[in-house]
Design a protein around this motif. Sequence first.
Motif, PDB file in Angstrom:
ATOM      1  N   ARG A   1       0.831  -1.412   0.098  1.00  0.00           N
ATOM      2  CA  ARG A   1      -0.092   0.161  -0.102  1.00  0.00           C
ATOM      3  C   ARG A   1       1.130   1.495  -0.370  1.00  0.00           C
ATOM      4  O   ARG A   1       1.255   2.015  -0.703  1.00  0.00           O
ATOM      5  N   GLU A   2       1.893   1.174   1.039  1.00  0.00           N
ATOM      6  CA  GLU A   2       3.242   2.258   1.285  1.00  0.00           C
ATOM      7  C   GLU A   2       3.878   2.343   0.023  1.00  0.00           C
ATOM      8  O   GLU A   2       3.833   3.719  -1.000  1.00  0.00           O
ATOM      9  N   GLY A   3       3.996   1.302  -0.924  1.00  0.00           N
ATOM     10  CA  GLY A   3       5.294   1.362  -2.649  1.00  0.00           C
ATOM     11  C   GLY A   3       4.145   2.036  -3.110  1.00  0.00           C
ATOM     12  O   GLY A   3       5.196   2.337  -3.923  1.00  0.00           O
ATOM     13  N   GLU A   4       2.811   1.475  -2.878  1.00  0.00           N
ATOM     14  CA  GLU A   4       2.388   1.774  -4.577  1.00  0.00           C
ATOM     15  C   GLU A   4       2.237   3.318  -4.517  1.00  0.00           C
ATOM     16  O   GLU A   4       2.311   3.819  -5.287  1.00  0.00           O
ATOM     17  N   ASP A   5       2.478   3.810  -3.091  1.00  0.00           N
ATOM     18  CA  ASP A   5       2.139   5.596  -3.075  1.00  0.00           C
ATOM     19  C   ASP A   5       2.994   6.034  -3.514  1.00  0.00           C
ATOM     20  O   ASP A   5       3.518   7.087  -4.252  1.00  0.00           O
TER      21      ASP A   5
ATOM     22  N   GLU B   1       6.218   8.038 -10.087  1.00  0.00           N
ATOM     23  CA  GLU B   1       5.885   8.443 -11.340  1.00  0.00           C
ATOM     24  C   GLU B   1       5.672   9.342 -12.562  1.00  0.00           C
ATOM     25  O   GLU B   1       6.097  10.098 -13.160  1.00  0.00           O
ATOM     26  N   HIS B   2       5.041   9.921 -11.002  1.00  0.00           N
ATOM     27  CA  HIS B   2       4.148  11.304 -11.616  1.00  0.00           C
ATOM     28  C   HIS B   2       4.902  12.461 -11.916  1.00  0.00           C
ATOM     29  O   HIS B   2       5.186  13.082 -12.574  1.00  0.00           O
TER      30      HIS B   2
ATOM     31  N   ILE C   1       9.240  15.192 -17.382  1.00  0.00           N
ATOM     32  CA  ILE C   1       9.441  14.402 -19.252  1.00  0.00           C
ATOM     33  C   ILE C   1       8.164  16.268 -19.468  1.00  0.00           C
ATOM     34  O   ILE C   1       8.816  16.170 -21.333  1.00  0.00           O
ATOM     35  N   MET C   2       7.452  15.770 -19.217  1.00  0.00           N
ATOM     36  CA  MET C   2       6.027  16.652 -19.629  1.00  0.00           C
ATOM     37  C   MET C   2       7.294  18.218 -19.550  1.00  0.00           C
ATOM     38  O   MET C   2       6.740  18.905 -20.467  1.00  0.00           O
TER      39      MET C   2
END
Lengths: 448, 584
Positions: free
Chosen positions: B364-368, B374-375, B381-382
Amino acid sequence: MNFSEVLKQSNQLCKVSPDGKYMATCVQYRLMVRDINTLQIVHLYSCMDQVMHVEWSADSLFILCAMYKRGLVQVWSLEQPDWHCKIDEGSIGLVSSRWSPDGRHILNTTEFHLRITVWSLCTKSVSYIKYPKACQKGMDFTSDGRYMALAERRECKDYISVFVCDDWHLLRHFESETQDLAGLEWSPNGCVLAVWDSCLEYKMLLYSLDGRLLSSYSAYEWSLGIKCVTWSPSSQFLVIGSYDEKVRILNHITWKKIKEFEHPGTISISKAVVFKEVEKSVVVGRDDLSIHQLTVGNSLFSTQSKYEIIELPTQVPVIKPDLDRANPKIGISAMAFSADNRYLATKNDNMPQSLWVWDMQRLCLLAVLEQTAPVRCFNWDPCRPRLALCTGNTRVYLWSPAGCVSVNVPVEGSFQVQSLFWHCSGNSLILLSKEQLCLCYMDSDDKK
Amino acid sequence: MGDWWSPAMMPDPAHDTKDLSSISGISMSPSRQNSHPSLHSTMTLPKTSYSVLSAFCTEDNVSQCIVYINQELCSLGLSGVGLECVSDGLSSVPVLNLLYELLQLQKRSQRGLQELENQQLKNNSDLEHLQHSNSRLKDQLEHTRRENSGLHEGERRLQLKIKTLQNCLKSEKDEVQKLQSIISSRATQYNHDTKRKERECTKLKERLNQLLMDNRDKKLTIEVSNYVGRSDGKRGLWKTGKMEARHEGEMYKALLSDYESRQRSLMLENSELKKVLQHMKKDMISILSPKKTCLKTEQTDDSLEQVGSEGEEEAAESSREMLEQSCEQAREQLTNSIRLQWRKLKSHMERLDSQASLVACQEREGEDQISRREHEDEIQIMRLEVQQCKDFIHMQQQLLQQQLNSPCDDETAALLNDCYTLEEKERLKEEWRLFNEQKKNFEKERKNFTEAAIRLGHERKAFEDDHAAWLKTQFLNMTPFVDRKRPALPESECASSASTEPEAKIQSTPPLLTKSQSHTAFSTPKAAPVKMPSTADLYRSLRLIPDSRGHSRRQSGETVRSRLRNGSVDCSVFSLVRDENSPI
C-alpha cells in the motif's frame, strides 16, 4: 398408480410367496392361493379350524397354517395339492409355529414355552429343544439359513444355543452376560449375534458365531433401556432404539457409538424437511355429484389430504405418556433401513404421528413426516429408496428422497389401511384393512 | 438592680463600685469618656421625675448624691469629668453633658439590646429548627431501628426456615436412604422371589414334560401323506463325530471368510488412505520445498529449522519406503513425520499470513511511492517537452522575424503583395456573393409584394364593385343616403391615423430594429417566407391599402406592437418590410 379389486381376508392373514409368484390369503378356515398377477385362485385348501397363522416355506413350495386354539398345524403343498400334513401338538398347546429356513422342518413352540418341537417333513422325526426363553425375540435364523440362535433360560441364567439348521446339531451353547435377555438377532452376514437385555438395563452384547463375546455396549444406567434393535442390510451398522427417545448407531469394527439421533420436540435442523399432512374437506359441487362419484363413493364425504412443507423451527406433536405404567408409550419402537442402506426410518412412541427419516451417509435428519393420525405401519421398498406408510385411514403415504405423496385408496366403501407390505419386486404394495386386502401397483417407470 | 436604688444601700456601693468601675473602665470605649458633662443633666431627670416618690436626692444629701453619682459615673467609665458642687447647685453644663452621654449610652445599650433580642429570636428560631431536625432525625433513627429490627426478625425467621428445611432435607435424605434400602431389599427379595418362582416354574415344566413323556400323549402326532425330499435333494446324514467336526469346520470357515472379507475391505480402505496420505505428503513437500529455498536466501539464522525440515524430508522419504513395508514399524515414524510436517506447515502458514499482511501494508505504501515517483518523472518529461516546444516556437519566431526584418528582394515582396491581394480578393468575392444572394432575396420579396399588391388591387376592385352593387340594391330598396356615407368617413380618418401611428411605432423601437437587422441579415431568406404575417396586416401597416375597417385599427396596431416585442423573426420581417418600403 393402480389399485386392484378388493379381496377378503381374515386376521390380516395374507402372505406373498418368497419367489413372488403367489399370494396366500385366509378367510376363516379356508386358505386361498392366488396368482399374484391375475389374482385368480390357483388352489383352495380347507383347514380344520380358523387359521391363526400362515407362513410360506422358503422355497415357496409349502404353506403352513397354524390353528393355535386347537394346537394344530396343517401344511399344504403347492406342487401336489392332494398332499397334506397335519401336526397335532396334543394337550400341551401351541403358541407359535414357524418354518425352519430349509422348508422341511417346522418349529412349534408349546404353551408356557415348555419346549420347542422340531418336526421334520422328510423323516417324520421329532426332536425337542428344552428351556426356550419367552421373550421379545428369542429365536433367530441367519439370513443364509444355516444357523439358528435360541435364547434359553436355565437355573435363572440366560444361555444362548447355536444350532446348525441342517441336522439340528447344537454347535455352541454359552451363557450370556445378560440379567434378563430380551432378544437376539443375527447380523445379515450371519457372523455376529446381537443380544440385548430387557428394558430394565441398557445392555447390548455382541457375540461371534463361535460364542466369543466381541463387545458390549451400554449407553446409560438406571433408566429404561433398549426398546428395539435393527441391523443395517450391509451389517455395517447396528442401530439401537431406546426409551430415552434416541437412536444410537454402532459401527461394525470397533462396536462403538458413531452417532446418536435425537428426536426432539422442536425441529430446528435446517437441512431437514418437515412434511406435514394437511387435511381439507372437499366441497363437492352440484355438478360433481354424478353417479360415477357416488358409485366410487370414496370422495363424497371424505377429506383430501396433501403434504405441506413446514418452515423451521417447528413443533412435533408430543403425547405425554404415563410413566408409572408398564411399557410406557415412549421411546423408539420401530426402525427400518432402506434396501440400499442409505436411509433409516424411525418412529418415536410418544410422537406417534411423526415418522423420522435419517440420511445414513451424512448421518443427519433428512425428513420428518407429520401425519394427522398415528403411524400404524411403515415399510421400505425392497428395491428402491421408497417408504410406504399407513395411519389407519383410507390413504397410503409414500416418501422418497424426491418428496412425499398421499394417495387415497379408490375402492368402494371405506378401506382403512391397517398395515401394508411390499411385494418382493417392489412393483406393488399389499394393503390390508381389517377384513379386506387390496393391491396397489406402482408405475414401473415411476418418477421417484 | 432595684436593690441598688434603695437608700439603705447608699453607702455600700462606694467601695463596691470601685471594682465595677475598674471593670467598666476597661470595657468602656474611650470615646464615651469624652461626653461626661452631659451625665449631669441626665442625672437631673431622674431627680425631677423621682422627686415625688423617691428620696434619692434631697436638699440635704445633694453632695452625697453628687459623690455617689460621681462614683457611679466613674464606675461607668465617665469619670473624666466629675460633677462639682457649686455653692447652690450643680453646674448645668457637665450635668447636661453627662446626661447626654448617658442618653447616648442608653440608646446604644438599647440598640445593643435590640440586636441581642433579634439575635435571641434568631437563635430561638435556629434552635427550634435544630430541635425540629433533631426530632426528625430521631424519628428516622427510630424508623431505621424498627426496620432493622424487622429485618433482623426476618433474618431470624429465614434462618429458622433454613433450619427447618435443612431438617427436612436431612429427613428426606434419610427417607431416600431408607427407601433406597427398601428398594434394594425389595429388589433382592424380588430377585429371590423371581428366582424361586422361576425355579418352581422350571420344576413344574420339568414335571409337565415328564408327565407328557410318561403318558405318551396320543394326540402328539404328525400325519404326512408321504415324505418330502430334502430341499437340497440329499439324504439326511447320521449324527456322528465326523459330522460334528464338519459343522465346526464349516462354522470356522464361515467366520474365516467373514474375517477375510472384512480384512480385504479394510486393506482396500487402508490402501486408499495410504494413497491419500502419500499424495498429501507429496503435496506438502512440494509446497514446503520452494519455501525452503527462499528461506535459505532470506533467513540464514533459521538454520535449526532448516535442519529439522531436511531431516524431515529424509524421514518422509524413508517413511514412504516404510509404507510399503510393515505398518507396525513404519507407524511411529510416519505419525512423527506427519506431525512434524504438519507443525511446520502450520507455522509456515502462520508466517505466510503475517508476511502477507506485512506485504499488503508495504504494498500500500509502495504503491503510493511508486505513483508519486512516476508522477514526478512524468512531470519532468512533460516539462522537458514543453521547454523543447517553447524553444522550437522561439526559434521559428526568430526565423520569421529575421526573414521579415531582412531587406527582402522584390520577388518576395511581390509574392507577399500578391498573397495579400489574393486574400483581399477572396474576401471581396465572398462578400459579393453574399450581397448577390441578398439582392436575389430582396428581388424575390419585391416580386411577392407587387404580386400581392396587384392581387389586392383586384380584390379591392371586386369589393368596390360589390359595394356599388350593394349600394345599388340599397338605393333600389329606397334606403336613405346616410347609410352609404358612413363607411367613407372613417376610411379617411383611419388612413390619416394609420399613416402616423405605425411610423411612430417603428421609430419608438429603433434599438430593437437595428439589432434585429444585423441579426437577420442572412437569416431573412429563410425566415421571411416561413413566418409571413398575414398580408392584410402587412399592407395595412405599410399603408398600401387604406384601412377599411376603422374599428379594428387600434387592435391591429396593438398586435403589431406585440409582434415587435415577441420575437426577432417577426421584428426582422417588419424591418425588412420597412427597408423594402422606403425605396418604394
